[in-house]
Design a protein around this motif. Structure first.
Motif, PDB file in Angstrom:
ATOM      1  N   MET A 172      44.034  46.240  40.750  1.00 50.84           N
ATOM      2  CA  MET A 172      43.796  46.308  39.309  1.00 50.84           C
ATOM      3  C   MET A 172      42.303  46.390  39.032  1.00 50.84           C
ATOM      4  SD  MET A 172      46.454  43.301  38.199  1.00 50.84           S
ATOM      5  CE  MET A 172      45.884  42.245  39.533  1.00 50.84           C
ATOM      6  N   VAL A 173      41.977  47.004  37.916  1.00 53.23           N
ATOM      7  CA  VAL A 173      40.596  47.091  37.440  1.00 53.23           C
ATOM      8  C   VAL A 173      40.554  46.495  36.045  1.00 53.23           C
ATOM      9  CG1 VAL A 173      38.687  48.606  36.833  1.00 53.23           C
ATOM     10  CG2 VAL A 173      40.102  49.121  38.835  1.00 53.23           C
ATOM     11  N   GLY A 174      39.613  45.563  35.842  1.00 48.88           N
ATOM     12  CA  GLY A 174      39.477  44.915  34.546  1.00 48.88           C
ATOM     13  C   GLY A 174      38.135  45.246  33.891  1.00 48.88           C
ATOM     14  N   ALA A 175      38.143  45.341  32.573  1.00 44.56           N
ATOM     15  CA  ALA A 175      36.917  45.564  31.790  1.00 44.56           C
ATOM     16  C   ALA A 175      36.773  44.397  30.831  1.00 44.56           C
ATOM     17  CB  ALA A 175      36.988  46.882  31.043  1.00 44.56           C
ATOM     18  N   SER A 176      35.649  43.675  30.944  1.00 41.82           N
ATOM     19  CA  SER A 176      35.438  42.501  30.101  1.00 41.82           C
ATOM     20  C   SER A 176      34.091  42.612  29.396  1.00 41.82           C
ATOM     21  CB  SER A 176      35.481  41.219  30.938  1.00 41.82           C
ATOM     22  OG  SER A 176      34.463  41.239  31.925  1.00 41.82           O
ATOM     23  N   SER A 177      33.976  41.901  28.316  1.00 38.57           N
ATOM     24  CA  SER A 177      32.717  41.871  27.563  1.00 38.57           C
ATOM     25  C   SER A 177      32.570  40.511  26.906  1.00 38.57           C
ATOM     26  CB  SER A 177      32.684  42.981  26.512  1.00 38.57           C
ATOM     27  OG  SER A 177      33.717  42.776  25.558  1.00 38.57           O
ATOM     28  N   PHE A 178      31.332  40.153  26.645  1.00 37.81           N
ATOM     29  CA  PHE A 178      31.077  38.916  25.919  1.00 37.81           C
ATOM     30  C   PHE A 178      29.834  39.117  25.053  1.00 37.81           C
ATOM     31  CE2 PHE A 178      28.831  38.588  29.919  1.00 37.81           C
ATOM     32  CZ  PHE A 178      27.581  38.099  29.568  1.00 37.81           C
ATOM     33  N   SER A 199      43.530  38.919  30.091  1.00 37.64           N
ATOM     34  CA  SER A 199      43.275  37.665  30.793  1.00 37.64           C
ATOM     35  C   SER A 199      42.186  36.872  30.079  1.00 37.64           C
ATOM     36  CB  SER A 199      42.859  37.929  32.244  1.00 37.64           C
ATOM     37  OG  SER A 199      41.539  38.430  32.315  1.00 37.64           O
ATOM     38  N   PHE A 200      42.226  35.574  30.293  1.00 38.28           N
ATOM     39  CA  PHE A 200      41.192  34.683  29.757  1.00 38.28           C
ATOM     40  C   PHE A 200      41.030  33.517  30.720  1.00 38.28           C
ATOM     41  CE2 PHE A 200      45.244  33.334  28.071  1.00 38.28           C
ATOM     42  CZ  PHE A 200      45.222  31.953  28.167  1.00 38.28           C
ATOM     43  N   ARG A 201      39.899  32.790  30.539  1.00 37.04           N
ATOM     44  CA  ARG A 201      39.572  31.684  31.433  1.00 37.04           C
ATOM     45  C   ARG A 201      39.499  30.391  30.626  1.00 37.04           C
ATOM     46  NH1 ARG A 201      37.377  32.692  36.501  1.00 37.04           N
ATOM     47  NH2 ARG A 201      37.251  34.893  37.070  1.00 37.04           N
ATOM     48  N   PRO A 202      40.488  29.531  30.766  1.00 37.66           N
ATOM     49  CA  PRO A 202      40.455  28.256  30.032  1.00 37.66           C
ATOM     50  C   PRO A 202      39.268  27.394  30.477  1.00 37.66           C
ATOM     51  CG  PRO A 202      42.652  28.702  30.905  1.00 37.66           C
ATOM     52  CD  PRO A 202      41.725  29.682  31.528  1.00 37.66           C
ATOM     53  N   GLY A 203      38.534  26.810  29.494  1.00 35.14           N
ATOM     54  CA  GLY A 203      37.436  25.900  29.807  1.00 35.14           C
ATOM     55  C   GLY A 203      36.171  26.567  30.270  1.00 35.14           C
ATOM     56  N   ALA A 204      36.073  27.903  30.196  1.00 35.87           N
ATOM     57  CA  ALA A 204      34.865  28.589  30.648  1.00 35.87           C
ATOM     58  C   ALA A 204      33.761  28.452  29.602  1.00 35.87           C
ATOM     59  CB  ALA A 204      35.165  30.059  30.906  1.00 35.87           C
ATOM     60  N   ASP A 205      32.489  28.559  30.052  1.00 37.68           N
ATOM     61  CA  ASP A 205      31.353  28.451  29.143  1.00 37.68           C
ATOM     62  C   ASP A 205      31.304  29.629  28.179  1.00 37.68           C
ATOM     63  OD1 ASP A 205      30.636  26.117  30.408  1.00 37.68           O
ATOM     64  OD2 ASP A 205      29.267  27.123  31.811  1.00 37.68           O
ATOM     65  N   ARG A 206      31.729  30.764  28.633  1.00 42.34           N
ATOM     66  CA  ARG A 206      31.678  31.963  27.810  1.00 42.34           C
ATOM     67  C   ARG A 206      33.092  32.397  27.421  1.00 42.34           C
ATOM     68  NH1 ARG A 206      27.227  35.430  31.314  1.00 42.34           N
ATOM     69  NH2 ARG A 206      25.363  34.359  30.516  1.00 42.34           N
ATOM     70  N   ASP A 207      33.219  32.915  26.221  1.00 36.87           N
ATOM     71  CA  ASP A 207      34.490  33.456  25.738  1.00 36.87           C
ATOM     72  C   ASP A 207      34.621  34.879  26.261  1.00 36.87           C
ATOM     73  OD1 ASP A 207      36.828  33.957  24.479  1.00 36.87           O
ATOM     74  OD2 ASP A 207      35.947  34.228  22.481  1.00 36.87           O
ATOM     75  N   LEU A 208      35.145  34.993  27.489  1.00 40.62           N
ATOM     76  CA  LEU A 208      35.224  36.284  28.165  1.00 40.62           C
ATOM     77  C   LEU A 208      36.542  36.955  27.816  1.00 40.62           C
ATOM     78  CD1 LEU A 208      33.568  37.983  30.222  1.00 40.62           C
ATOM     79  CD2 LEU A 208      35.033  37.017  31.994  1.00 40.62           C
ATOM     80  N   LYS A 209      36.480  38.092  27.183  1.00 42.78           N
ATOM     81  CA  LYS A 209      37.672  38.856  26.826  1.00 42.78           C
ATOM     82  C   LYS A 209      37.826  40.002  27.824  1.00 42.78           C
ATOM     83  CE  LYS A 209      37.008  37.855  21.915  1.00 42.78           C
ATOM     84  NZ  LYS A 209      36.766  38.431  20.564  1.00 42.78           N
ATOM     85  N   GLU A 210      38.967  40.019  28.504  1.00 41.31           N
ATOM     86  CA  GLU A 210      39.152  41.027  29.549  1.00 41.31           C
ATOM     87  C   GLU A 210      40.506  41.701  29.402  1.00 41.31           C
ATOM     88  OE1 GLU A 210      38.379  41.281  34.289  1.00 41.31           O
ATOM     89  OE2 GLU A 210      39.788  39.728  33.638  1.00 41.31           O
ATOM     90  N   TYR A 211      40.499  43.005  29.533  1.00 38.76           N
ATOM     91  CA  TYR A 211      41.717  43.804  29.595  1.00 38.76           C
ATOM     92  C   TYR A 211      41.742  44.492  30.954  1.00 38.76           C
ATOM     93  CZ  TYR A 211      41.864  43.018  24.574  1.00 38.76           C
ATOM     94  OH  TYR A 211      41.896  42.423  23.329  1.00 38.76           O
ATOM     95  N   PHE A 212      42.907  44.556  31.547  1.00 36.21           N
ATOM     96  CA  PHE A 212      42.992  45.132  32.891  1.00 36.21           C
ATOM     97  C   PHE A 212      44.197  46.062  32.980  1.00 36.21           C
ATOM     98  CE2 PHE A 212      45.408  41.192  32.992  1.00 36.21           C
ATOM     99  CZ  PHE A 212      46.578  41.563  33.636  1.00 36.21           C
ATOM    100  N   ALA A 213      44.147  46.938  33.961  1.00 38.53           N
ATOM    101  CA  ALA A 213      45.251  47.858  34.255  1.00 38.53           C
ATOM    102  C   ALA A 213      45.225  48.148  35.746  1.00 38.53           C
ATOM    103  CB  ALA A 213      45.126  49.144  33.454  1.00 38.53           C
TER     104      ALA A 213
END
Length: 485
Positions: A334-340, A301-315
């Motif tokens: 679902m549980v997602g793990a994201s990092s920036f 998943s990603f967030r268009p137009g967000a201040d941070r480039d948040l990379k998230e994978y979920f399952a």
């Protein structure tokens, strides 16, 4: 008494070797002497003989036969041989009548029998039977053991159906036609009749017969069972004492098609007694147990137009009815793990006595890790066909854990603008690290719409989802793959 000849003799069935007499004429040689008798008695005056009058017993045979021939259209004569006293025998007649007679439910027909014990004497008995032309009808029911089925286990199972009927009319029925709906998911070619009442053989395909039999035929959507040449008495018929004798049924079994969908079906039977209007049974409903399909889901998943480039994978996992046909509800967890990782640079300056300038050139690096819980309490999905589906619903989000580390390095420089001198002093550099941990923060609620392509009902598929949250940041796009079991 009808002027037209409304009956045709189709068949006569005898069971004791009775002979049909073509010319029913009698040569009477002796008269019955009712006054003479022979007796042996120990009394001198034997008792007088008493006669019981039988209104059906007559003595002028020739007159009876002539009167009967004038009144009735046709007649048949049979000869009985070696018949013992009190012995009972039966002869069965099959008559064909016209549709006009069947429609005239107020008509009464009469059948007369003339019994001659001995052809050498004129004494005989006459019996008459009056039969009213009445309708036959039925309270009935259709039932099945396929009312609630487990979809995972039904593919090779055989299902049983039973059509019950009862003639509650005032007269017997000779032809009963059962027009039964066969839902599309059943294979009509596998239908097999397992039991029936009245009991009779299956009618042969190559020819018409005059004995009792059950005929089977099929249309695109129906199976038609027809009892032919039977006798099913009516419960309101005179002299019917066995109530169960007015009931009948057909049992049959059938298998499913090779390719069938999980959908509720309804079938019923139109029962036609003789030439009467159809009587429609109740519906026999076939339902499948909801079952549980658990799906494994994973994506990015990603967030268009967000201040941070948040990379998230979920399952996560999904919960839905097993292999639903069209529309159904689905829940997800679902549980997602994201990092920036962000790096920024900025400068801070301090002027001292309008002579010196203390300048710090900062490089700041922020690293963050989030563990996010997604929940879809309810969503509605609709299978367009076997390979495509659309969906919409409510999605909730909360960060279970949020960890942020900020490393800041400030390089110190002393500037003397009046002399144009810049002095780098590493001993004055500033280095800081700030760590921030928190739990259950950033709660968001929103709505989503999405689609899937692949195996829509069971098996693998891929899809996309657009989520709009009611608070900032508003937008999220989720790309996923799912495998339903």
């Amino acid at each position: 008494h009808y002027k037209a000849d409304n009956f045709e003799m189709l068949e006569v069935r005898t069971h004791h070797g009775e002979n049909r007499i073509q010319d029913a004429s009698f040569a009477v040689g002796d008269d019955i002497n009712l006054d003479s008798y022979y007796t042996a008695s120990r009394f001198q005056n034997p008792p007088s003989r008493k006669f019981v009058s039988d209104t059906n017993e007559r003595f002028d045979l020739e007159k009876t036969l002539e009167a009967s021939k004038d009144y009735y259209k046709e007649y048949e004569a049979f000869e009985f041989e070696q018949m013992e006293p009190n012995e009972e025998r039966n002869i069965f007649f099959s008559l064909k009548t016209t549709p006009e007679m069947l429609k005239d439910t107020s008509a009464i027909i009469s059948v007369r029998s003339v019994y001659v014990p001995d052809g050498s004497y004129p004494n005989h008995k006459v019996k008459e039977l009056e039969m009213e032309i009445v309708t036959s009808h039925d309270p009935n029911k259709m039932s099945s053991n396929a009312t609630l089925m487990n979809y995972r286990l039904v593919r090779f199972k055989t299902f049983k159906f039973k059509i019950k009927f009862q003639n509650n009319g005032e007269g017997p029925a000779s032809t009963i036609r059962l027009e039964t709906d066969i839902p599309e998911m059943f294979d009509k070619q596998t239908i097999e009749v397992t039991d029936m009442y009245p009991e009779c053989p299956i009618c042969p395909d190559e020819r018409e017969v005059n004995y009792s039999c059950l005929d089977t035929a099929y249309t695109d959507k129906q199976a038609i069972f027809t009892f032919k040449n039977i006798y099913l008495p009516g419960s309101e018929q005179k002299n019917v004492r066995e109530y169960d004798s007015t009931k009948g049924f057909v049992k049959y079994k059938v298998k499913l098609q090779k390719d069938f969908h999980k959908q509720t079906t309804r079938s019923r039977t139109a029962i036609i007694f003789d030439k009467n209007d159809p009587i429609i049974t109740n519906y026999a409903t076939t339902r499948f147990m909801t079952g549980l399909s658990i799906g494994a889901k994973a994506g990015y998943s990603f967030r268009p137009g967000a201040d941070r480039d948040l990379k998230e994978y979920f399952a996560g996992i999904t919960f839905s009815p097993y292999k639903s046909y069209r529309g159904y509800l689905q829940a997800e967890l679902m549980v997602g793990a994201s990092s920036f990782d962000e790096i920024s640079e900025f400068t801070e300056e301090e002027v001292v006595d309008d002579v010196f300038v203390n300048r710090y050139d900062y490089t700041e690096q922020i690293e963050g890790k989030n563990i996010t819980l997604y929940g879809v309490p309810i969503s509605y999905r609709y299978n367009l066909n076997n390979y495509a589906a659309v969906a919409g619903g409510v999605q909730l989000k909360v960060d279970l854990s949020q960890q942020t580390t900020t490393d800041s390095n400030g390089a110190y420089t002393l500037e003397i603008p009046s002399e144009g001198e810049v002095i780098r002093d590493e001993s004055q550099d500033i280095r800081t690290r700030v760590e921030h941990d928190c739990s259950f923060v950033n709660f968001q609620a929103g709505v989503f719409a999405g689609f899937n392509v692949g195996f829509a009902r069971i098996g693998p598929s891929v899809g996309a989802r657009y989520v709009y949250y009611f608070n900032q940041p508003h937008q999220q796009v989720m790309l996923h793959a799912i495998w339903k079991f």
